[in-house]
Design an enzyme around this catalytic site. Structure first.
Site, PDB file in Angstrom:
ATOM      1  N   HIS B  56      47.268  46.280  39.091  1.00 35.65           N
ATOM      2  CA  HIS B  56      48.773  46.968  39.628  1.00 35.65           C
ATOM      3  C   HIS B  56      49.856  46.027  39.920  1.00 35.65           C
ATOM      4  CE1 HIS B  56      45.853  50.062  39.354  1.00 35.65           C
ATOM      5  NE2 HIS B  56      44.981  49.511  40.458  1.00 35.65           N
ATOM      6  N   HIS B 218      45.008  54.137  37.049  1.00 38.26           N
ATOM      7  CA  HIS B 218      43.920  53.445  36.304  1.00 38.26           C
ATOM      8  C   HIS B 218      43.737  53.830  35.100  1.00 38.26           C
ATOM      9  CE1 HIS B 218      43.279  53.326  40.824  1.00 38.26           C
ATOM     10  NE2 HIS B 218      42.861  52.259  40.657  1.00 38.26           N
TER      11      HIS B 218
END
Lengths: 215, 331
Positions: B56, B218
């Site tokens: 991320h 995700h």
């Protein structure tokens, strides 16, 4: 057959071998409804567990099965991450705690209580109910089958075989369920039609127990 | 899979070595997998610790520095950090004033940070946890794991971090973090899936003309699959989805984050931002502050998320406060 340190170690090693063999399938199941890391996470965890068992600081052979399983749980919590690390880690720690040192090795009934403690730990931490499409859906029928076998007079090998069958059936039966816990729950109805990866890995765990206790 | 990696197994440690080499203002503990500021703030100060799966970036390590985080603990790709790691981070930065954990609401993150908080308490470290759950694509009910934490994490870390830097006490910093989260809503659209290096294939594959609406960060599939439409139409739907949930009304001010998911050019993100501003203007909502770029990514996923944080004088003042981190700087 009783649960001694040797049997506990054989079980953990058999789970590690099963994870090594099946990690790609677990990751594939997780890619469908999760984030595609269940197999690689468990593989990393059990590789670390094997390193402990084979290392200079390995649990003592006369330390008892409880100490070995507790150590396995602690290692999983330290190495896996995600939800499966704490869940399986707490489960093994609870199974280990139910087999305290200085007591005669657990028989089939006693080990059934330890497996029940493992399930309670998973449910307490994950707050999952049967039907939520989690590993609880494999562990619950595994425990029921195990207990039914023991009640019918079975020893550990037969009870473990019954548990493995129950876990595999439970894992299959997660396919029509809509997930209500974990990442798969984000998909809502789109989680239907896929097997829960955590239930699938729990089936490996019980199949490993059946394999090492059978003949 | 085509990626700039050495091996799939060494992605995290190789990236951390790069962070250490690139940022002398950060201290990277490669063994413990903890990133802290190289220069400790004057004690006592409430410390902010965040973490989560890798993939991320710049979240979270890129937000370590004066005005934001004191420490970050990156887990494996898309996998939460382990409790030992979070505990090591808390121990490294606690000055006695306590530690705030900023945790994105995912089952694994919540469990691992909860175990770490127990361990920290045993060692006499006072911990408060701010749970970030801003993603309106997930129905918040007992039937799900609850809303995901996404773009609002940046606002929480910036604004609560600014308050901590000024010497505010533990409960005040945590309460402000919760207030920022409660004032924020996000929604994301993906044009491609994300490929986890260890998996080697995208989490989902889309045809040339398909998008996933309501994705998380995700690589998991979203709420539904649709045909690609012009940015104007997609943004109108995203804005309206957030406004319906958020109850923003004419005259409100917002901090607007148009966030790239990792594989989308800034050119497109600015097109999205222009549409966001236009749609909000139609509703009489003022964009008081804006941020456009890649802040909470999902590896190589193409697409964007929009986060709207309802602003007030205190939040804007702290949003403007100085910050000096690799990914966010304010003079």
């Amino acid at each position: 057959m009783d649960v001694d340190t040797r049997l506990a170690e054989d079980w953990v090693r058999a789970i590690a071998a099963a994870v090594e063999r099946e990690h790609e399938r677990l990751t594939e199941l997780d890619s469908a409804i999760g984030d595609g890391d269940h197999g690689s996470n468990l593989r990393r965890g059990f590789t670390a567990v094997l390193a402990v068992l084979d290392g200079p600081d390995a649990p003592a052979p006369d330390g008892g099965p409880g100490a070995l399983l507790t150590r396995t749980g602690t290692t999983l919590i330290s190495k896996v991450g995600g939800a499966s690390g704490p869940l399986y880690g707490k489960a093994f720690r609870a199974i280990g705690a139910a087999l305290p040192p200085g007591q005669p090795p657990a028989d089939a009934a006693g080990f059934g209580e330890a497996l029940a403690a493992g399930l309670r730990a998973v449910r307490d931490l994950g707050r999952a109910e049967p039907g939520d499409k989690t590993l609880v859906d494999a562990w619950t029928p595994a425990l029921e089958a195990y207990r039914a076998a023991v009640a019918a007079g079975a020893g550990l090998p037969e009870a473990a075989a019954a548990a493995a069958g129950g876990a595999e059936r439970g894992a299959r039966d997660t396919e029509p369920l809509q997930a209500r816990k974990g990442r798969a729950s984000y998909l809502g109805p789109r989680s239907v039609g896929h097997r829960d990866p955590g239930a699938a890995s729990t089936a490996l765990l019980f199949r490993a127990l059946a394999d090492i206790t059978a003949g | 899979m085509k990626k700039l990696i050495n091996t799939a197994e060494s992605v995290l440690e190789d990236a951390l070595a790069g962070v250490a080499a690139a940022h002398p203002e950060l201290a990277v503990d490669l063994a413990a997998r903890v990133i802290t500021r190289a220069v400790r703030p004057p004690a006592p100060k409430v410390a902010l610790v965040s973490g989560g799966g890798s993939g991320h970036e710049p979240l979270h390590g890129g937000f370590v520095g004066p005005g934001m985080l004191d420490a970050a603990c990156p887990g494996e790709v898309f996998t939460s950090p382990v409790p030992d790691q979070v505990l090591a981070a808390a121990e490294a930065v606690d000055s006695g004033a306590g530690v705030v954990f900023v945790v994105k609401n995912y089952t694994g993150d919540v469990m691992n940070f909860e175990l770490a908080a127990e361990l920290a308490a045993e060692r006499g470290i006072e911990v408060r946890t701010v749970l970030v759950n801003d993603d309106v694509a997930v129905e918040d009910s007992t039937w799900t794991a609850g809303r995901r934490g996404t773009g609002a994490t940046v606002a929480v870390e910036k604004i609560a971090g600014a308050l901590a830097e000024r010497g505010a006490p533990l409960d005040a910093v945590a309460a402000l973090g919760e207030r920022v989260n409660a004032a924020s809503r996000s929604f994301a659209i993906a044009l491609t899936g994300a490929t986890v290096p260890a998996a080697g294939r995208p989490g989902f594959e889309l045809a040339e003309d398909e998008i996933e609406v309501g994705v998380g960060i995700h690589g998991e599939p979203g709420r539904r699959r649709e045909k690609l439409r012009p940015a104007r139409e997609l943004v109108a739907e995203v804005v309206s989805t957030i406004l319906t949930d958020h109850h923003l009304t004419a005259g409100d001010e917002v901090i607007a984050l148009v966030n790239g998911l990792g594989g989308t050019p800034l050119l497109e993100l600015y097109i999205v931002f222009g549409e966001v501003a236009a749609r909000l203007a139609e509703h009489g909502i003022t964009v008081a502050r804006s941020l456009v770029g890649n802040y909470v990514t999902s590896l190589d996923m193409a697409g964007f998320s929009l986060t709207l944080t309802k602003a007030d004088a205190q939040l804007l003042e702290l949003w403007d406060a100085p910050a000096d981190t690799p990914a966010l700087k304010r003079a």
